[in-house]
Scaffold this motif. Structure first.
Motif, PDB file in Angstrom:
ATOM      1  N   GLY A  95      35.967  44.977  46.881  1.00  0.00           N
ATOM      2  CA  GLY A  95      36.050  45.961  45.843  1.00  0.00           C
ATOM      3  C   GLY A  95      36.654  47.163  46.245  1.00  0.00           C
ATOM      4  O   GLY A  95      36.656  48.157  45.405  1.00  0.00           O
ATOM      5  N   ARG A  96      37.251  47.376  47.397  1.00  0.00           N
ATOM      6  CA  ARG A  96      37.923  48.263  47.695  1.00  0.00           C
ATOM      7  C   ARG A  96      39.454  48.032  47.964  1.00  0.00           C
ATOM      8  O   ARG A  96      40.159  48.788  48.541  1.00  0.00           O
ATOM      9  CB  ARG A  96      37.146  48.919  49.126  1.00  0.00           C
ATOM     10  CG  ARG A  96      35.849  49.398  48.911  1.00  0.00           C
ATOM     11  CD  ARG A  96      35.928  50.591  47.965  1.00  0.00           C
ATOM     12  NE  ARG A  96      34.496  51.242  47.952  1.00  0.00           N
ATOM     13  CZ  ARG A  96      34.387  52.469  47.470  1.00  0.00           C
ATOM     14  NH1 ARG A  96      35.391  53.311  46.885  1.00  0.00           N
ATOM     15  NH2 ARG A  96      33.214  52.872  47.535  1.00  0.00           N
ATOM     16  N   ILE A 152      39.188  41.527  45.987  1.00  0.00           N
ATOM     17  CA  ILE A 152      39.787  42.673  45.746  1.00  0.00           C
ATOM     18  C   ILE A 152      38.953  43.299  44.455  1.00  0.00           C
ATOM     19  O   ILE A 152      38.366  42.988  43.533  1.00  0.00           O
ATOM     20  CB  ILE A 152      41.175  42.343  45.529  1.00  0.00           C
ATOM     21  CG1 ILE A 152      41.624  41.779  44.189  1.00  0.00           C
ATOM     22  CG2 ILE A 152      41.835  41.715  46.586  1.00  0.00           C
ATOM     23  CD1 ILE A 152      43.187  41.626  43.693  1.00  0.00           C
ATOM     24  N   GLN A 153      39.660  44.717  44.072  1.00  0.00           N
ATOM     25  CA  GLN A 153      39.475  45.321  42.897  1.00  0.00           C
ATOM     26  C   GLN A 153      40.349  45.136  41.819  1.00  0.00           C
ATOM     27  O   GLN A 153      39.693  44.886  40.520  1.00  0.00           O
ATOM     28  CB  GLN A 153      39.318  46.935  43.443  1.00  0.00           C
ATOM     29  CG  GLN A 153      38.749  47.668  42.058  1.00  0.00           C
ATOM     30  CD  GLN A 153      37.296  47.480  41.767  1.00  0.00           C
ATOM     31  OE1 GLN A 153      37.127  46.326  40.880  1.00  0.00           O
ATOM     32  NE2 GLN A 153      36.279  47.858  42.366  1.00  0.00           N
ATOM     33  N   LYS A 154      41.571  45.226  42.155  1.00  0.00           N
ATOM     34  CA  LYS A 154      42.411  44.943  41.096  1.00  0.00           C
ATOM     35  C   LYS A 154      43.919  44.705  41.579  1.00  0.00           C
ATOM     36  O   LYS A 154      44.087  44.985  42.763  1.00  0.00           O
ATOM     37  CB  LYS A 154      42.513  46.241  40.107  1.00  0.00           C
ATOM     38  CG  LYS A 154      42.912  47.355  40.571  1.00  0.00           C
ATOM     39  CD  LYS A 154      43.062  48.372  39.377  1.00  0.00           C
ATOM     40  CE  LYS A 154      43.770  48.105  38.210  1.00  0.00           C
ATOM     41  NZ  LYS A 154      44.348  49.354  37.697  1.00  0.00           N
ATOM     42  N   PHE A 155      44.742  43.977  40.777  1.00  0.00           N
ATOM     43  CA  PHE A 155      46.141  44.096  41.018  1.00  0.00           C
ATOM     44  C   PHE A 155      46.980  45.171  40.336  1.00  0.00           C
ATOM     45  O   PHE A 155      46.600  45.671  39.288  1.00  0.00           O
ATOM     46  CB  PHE A 155      46.911  42.808  40.278  1.00  0.00           C
ATOM     47  CG  PHE A 155      46.365  41.506  40.891  1.00  0.00           C
ATOM     48  CD1 PHE A 155      46.950  40.924  41.913  1.00  0.00           C
ATOM     49  CD2 PHE A 155      45.190  40.831  40.348  1.00  0.00           C
ATOM     50  CE1 PHE A 155      46.362  39.937  42.667  1.00  0.00           C
ATOM     51  CE2 PHE A 155      44.823  39.788  40.903  1.00  0.00           C
ATOM     52  CZ  PHE A 155      45.362  39.102  42.107  1.00  0.00           C
ATOM     53  N   ALA A 194      49.002  52.869  40.470  1.00  0.00           N
ATOM     54  CA  ALA A 194      48.071  53.820  40.856  1.00  0.00           C
ATOM     55  C   ALA A 194      47.439  53.506  42.064  1.00  0.00           C
ATOM     56  O   ALA A 194      46.553  54.422  42.445  1.00  0.00           O
ATOM     57  CB  ALA A 194      46.996  54.063  39.697  1.00  0.00           C
ATOM     58  N   ALA A 248      42.128  59.302  46.869  1.00  0.00           N
ATOM     59  CA  ALA A 248      40.958  59.651  46.257  1.00  0.00           C
ATOM     60  C   ALA A 248      39.873  58.806  46.743  1.00  0.00           C
ATOM     61  O   ALA A 248      38.666  59.431  46.660  1.00  0.00           O
ATOM     62  CB  ALA A 248      40.810  59.438  44.503  1.00  0.00           C
ATOM     63  N   GLY A 249      40.079  58.001  47.783  1.00  0.00           N
ATOM     64  CA  GLY A 249      38.846  57.362  48.670  1.00  0.00           C
ATOM     65  C   GLY A 249      38.366  56.165  47.757  1.00  0.00           C
ATOM     66  O   GLY A 249      37.328  55.523  48.141  1.00  0.00           O
ATOM     67  N   GLU A 250      38.920  55.719  46.773  1.00  0.00           N
ATOM     68  CA  GLU A 250      38.656  54.854  45.792  1.00  0.00           C
ATOM     69  C   GLU A 250      38.898  53.483  46.536  1.00  0.00           C
ATOM     70  O   GLU A 250      38.079  52.388  46.417  1.00  0.00           O
ATOM     71  CB  GLU A 250      39.259  54.845  44.316  1.00  0.00           C
ATOM     72  CG  GLU A 250      38.721  54.085  43.387  1.00  0.00           C
ATOM     73  CD  GLU A 250      37.495  54.831  42.577  1.00  0.00           C
ATOM     74  OE1 GLU A 250      36.866  54.143  42.093  1.00  0.00           O
ATOM     75  OE2 GLU A 250      37.301  56.113  42.808  1.00  0.00           O
ATOM     76  N   PHE A 251      40.070  53.441  46.785  1.00  0.00           N
ATOM     77  CA  PHE A 251      40.607  52.153  47.514  1.00  0.00           C
ATOM     78  C   PHE A 251      40.498  52.432  48.875  1.00  0.00           C
ATOM     79  O   PHE A 251      41.266  53.365  49.631  1.00  0.00           O
ATOM     80  CB  PHE A 251      41.711  51.466  46.863  1.00  0.00           C
ATOM     81  CG  PHE A 251      41.806  51.701  45.451  1.00  0.00           C
ATOM     82  CD1 PHE A 251      40.710  50.724  44.972  1.00  0.00           C
ATOM     83  CD2 PHE A 251      42.683  52.085  44.932  1.00  0.00           C
ATOM     84  CE1 PHE A 251      40.796  50.808  43.304  1.00  0.00           C
ATOM     85  CE2 PHE A 251      42.670  51.820  43.291  1.00  0.00           C
ATOM     86  CZ  PHE A 251      41.780  51.304  42.833  1.00  0.00           C
TER      87      PHE A 251
END
Lengths: 289, 342
Positions: free
Chosen positions: B159-160, B204-207, B211, B218-221
């Motif tokens: 998820g990161r 994974i979180q997304k393709f 962004a 932002a530390g999101e990924f």
């Protein structure tokens, strides 16, 4: 003679608008329509040969799946939007500060649409406002994944199109005769009943417009699923963009657009017709009474 | 009232003078990728030759090609990638280069020319930049990892992770990891690549192609696949310390962006001067330093001040993405199956 003259003036007055609509709306749609029946050129663009390939390619299970998902997302988002918009516009219509409140609804439009979508990353993100707040008050220990799924897409669609639902609802609710509610209460209806049975049917045209103003842009949305959607929230708009920009299959993206336009138009006409006949019935009952 | 007239007169005169000045200057119309040349380089060119550069940008090859094909004339130079150089040659959109006016081509690493033959003998194009997308890992969160695509399967990164929303790049990674070509049209090989990407997709979180840099900052990924310049331009100095960029050992898809002169260019003379100017070692060093790109210009390597985030040896197992023509549909089919499911 007089009537004839009047008619002529009307045409002159509407000429700039007609010109605008023809050049920037009708002609582009015709181009899309024509392109959807042409053969694709593999470098992008079309070859001037008739072909139905683009429509044949629509008959694949993945595409149907994406259409269904898009329908689901847009319907759920429209329902939430209207449910939130009705009480809001009711409150504004009855408030002393109507002008200020309406003004507040319009303020977000001063900020770019994309920036407002990006702002949701700061709100819903794992290190975002909501998660940090919940962790600080001790409600959760670990962050909760709020972003990058179809619910995030729905939330942001609701946010983005709420003003478009509030404004038409406000204008119908404002015209609504609130003494009817008192009359209903006098005749023994509860507060809830009087709203459901008297007010809602009377503001139906506003609700119809609100639903359409949310559903149509939601259905064709591209940017919101791109930015806050996850690995599975592909919507039809994204498929069109992908076909156009990556696969370079212009006829296919044109045919998807044509099918969507036709589907939406039929859906909207049916929806409006259905609501119209219902409102007509109510009007009739009223007249009878 | 008189004063007002005098004032207006003076203003008009000023316009007239400045108008004359710009009219005298020669103009070069450049059509380039967004953020692909430092402003300083353009300014230096304008000062050196006393000309004016009119700069316009595009975001993808497709956009550039569609605009030029639809009759967008007036540009002198543009910067297509590999596959579009060959398409534009075939379509007769490019002017043959006069190599006697381009002595600085000799500065370009011969290895670059050996990587691909989309323009045999390089009669129409001069390589501008060679590079590849790679993987950026935040070392704060992952300590122990191999420098290849196996990071995509690490459970602690679930998820990161983001992968580029670009079928050629993602399938290219999977193909290379399994020892196949990034230009394969073998359906069996593509199927194996698809299976690997579907495994990654679970973790994974997304393709994302828009962004991921912001999300990484932002530390999101914690692990993003993409171009390093998109990530590092978002980071501050301390964040840069924690960010590790690498090209997978087994290789990836890579690209060469070239400078070409359009057939209907009005100022071919000046366009040649510009191309030659870019490959002056001092100028090229400024360009690659600005983005921390690898340098394909050999003398520029010794005078550049910034260490590149990856260099040509890192690209040794990478392969140029070629134009696949009709076969792009094979990739699209596999990609739809990955994105939407069967």
């Amino acid at each position: 003679m007089k009537i004839f003259k009047k008619k002529n003036y009307g045409q002159i007055y509407t000429a700039p608008l007609m010109f605008w609509i023809t050049v920037f709306f009708v002609i582009p749609i015709l181009i899309i329509f024509v392109f959807s029946f042409l053969k694709k050129s593999y470098t992008g663009g079309v070859l001037p040969q008739f072909s139905l390939d683009a429509y044949g390619a629509l008959a694949n299970p993945q595409f149907v799946k994406v259409v269904l998902k898009t329908l689901f997302i847009s319907i759920v988002a429209s329902i939430f939007t209207v449910l939130l918009a009705i009480p809001t516009s009711y409150y504004i219509a009855r408030s002393k500060y109507k002008d200020i409140l309406l003004f507040l609804i319009i303020i977000p439009f001063w900020t770019n649409f994309l920036i407002r979508i990006y702002a949701w990353i700061a709100i819903l993100g794992n290190n975002g406002f909501v998660n940090n707040f919940l962790i600080n008050i001790g409600l959760i220990e670990e962050h909760v994944q709020l972003l990058y799924n179809q619910w995030a897409v729905i939330i942001v669609i609701v946010y983005a199109y709420l003003p478009f639902a509030i404004l038409p609802l406000y204008s119908t609710i404002e015209k609504f005769d609130f003494s009817l509610l008192e009359a209903a209460r006098d005749l023994g209806a509860t507060k809830f009943q009087s709203i459901m049975k008297v007010m809602i049917p009377n503001i139906k045209p506003g609700i119809t417009t609100a639903v359409l103003f949310t559903f149509i842009p939601a259905f064709g949305n591209y940017a919101i699923p791109e930015i806050v959607g996850g690995k599975d929230s592909v919507m039809v708009g994204n498929i069109i963009a992908n076909q156009l920009r990556v696969v370079r299959n212009w006829p296919l993206s044109a045919s998807i657009s044509v099918v969507l336009t036709v589907l939406t138009t039929i859906g909207v006409l049916l929806f409006v017709q259905l609501n119209k006949s219902k409102t007509d019935e109510i009007r009739k009952i009223k007249e009878d009474v | 009232m008189k004063k007002l007239f005098v004032f207006i007169g003076v203003i008009l005169a000023l316009f007239a003078i400045s108008g004359c000045k710009t009219a005298k200057k020669e103009k070069l119309y450049i059509y380039n990728w967004t953020y692909y040349i430092p402003d300083e380089v353009i300014k230096d060119f304008q000062e050196k030759y006393g000309v004016e550069v009119v700069y316009d940008v595009f975001a993808s090859n497709e956009e550039m090609y569609a605009k030029l094909k639809a009759g967008g004339t007036g540009y002198d130079i543009t910067f297509p990638s590999v596959d579009y150089v060959s398409i534009m040659i075939k379509e007769g959109m490019l002017a043959k280069l006069d190599k006697s006016k381009l002595p600085n081509i000799a500065n370009i690493d011969p290895e670059v020319f050996s990587k691909a033959n989309y323009d045999p003998n390089y009669e129409y194009s001069v390589p501008y930049m060679m590079g590849a997308a790679g993987i950026t890992v935040n070392k704060k969160y992952v300590k122990d990892y191999k420098k290849d695509v196996s990071v995509f399967l690490k459970p602690e990164l679930k998820g990161r992770i983001t992968l580029l929303d670009d079928m050629r790049e993602v399938l290219g990674l999977a193909l290379k990891y399994q020892g196949y070509s990034v230009n394969t049209v073998n359906e069996e090989e593509l199927k194996k690549a698809k299976e690997l990407v579907i495994k990654w997709k679970d973790n994974i979180q997304k393709f994302d192609a828009e962004a991921f840099g912001k999300g990484f900052a932002a530390g999101e990924f914690w692990c993003v696949h993409g171009y390093q310049e998109n990530v590092f331009s978002e980071l501050d100095d301390s964040q840069k310390q924690d960010a590790d960029f690498f090209i997978p050992e087994q290789g990836a898809a890579m690209y060469i962006d070239s400078m070409v002169i359009l057939k209907d260019a009005k100022n071919k003379e000046l366009a040649h001067k510009f191309i030659n100017f870019i490959h002056e070692p001092e100028v090229y060093a400024k360009f690659v330093d600005f983005f921390a790109f690898p340098s394909i210009n050999v003398p520029a390597r010794s005078i550049r001040k910034v260490t590149p985030r990856y260099d040509l040896p890192d690209l040794k197992n990478c392969e140029i993405k070629l134009d696949l023509g009709e076969n792009i549909e094979l990739y699209n089919k596999v990609w739809q199956e990955i994105r939407v499911g069967n």
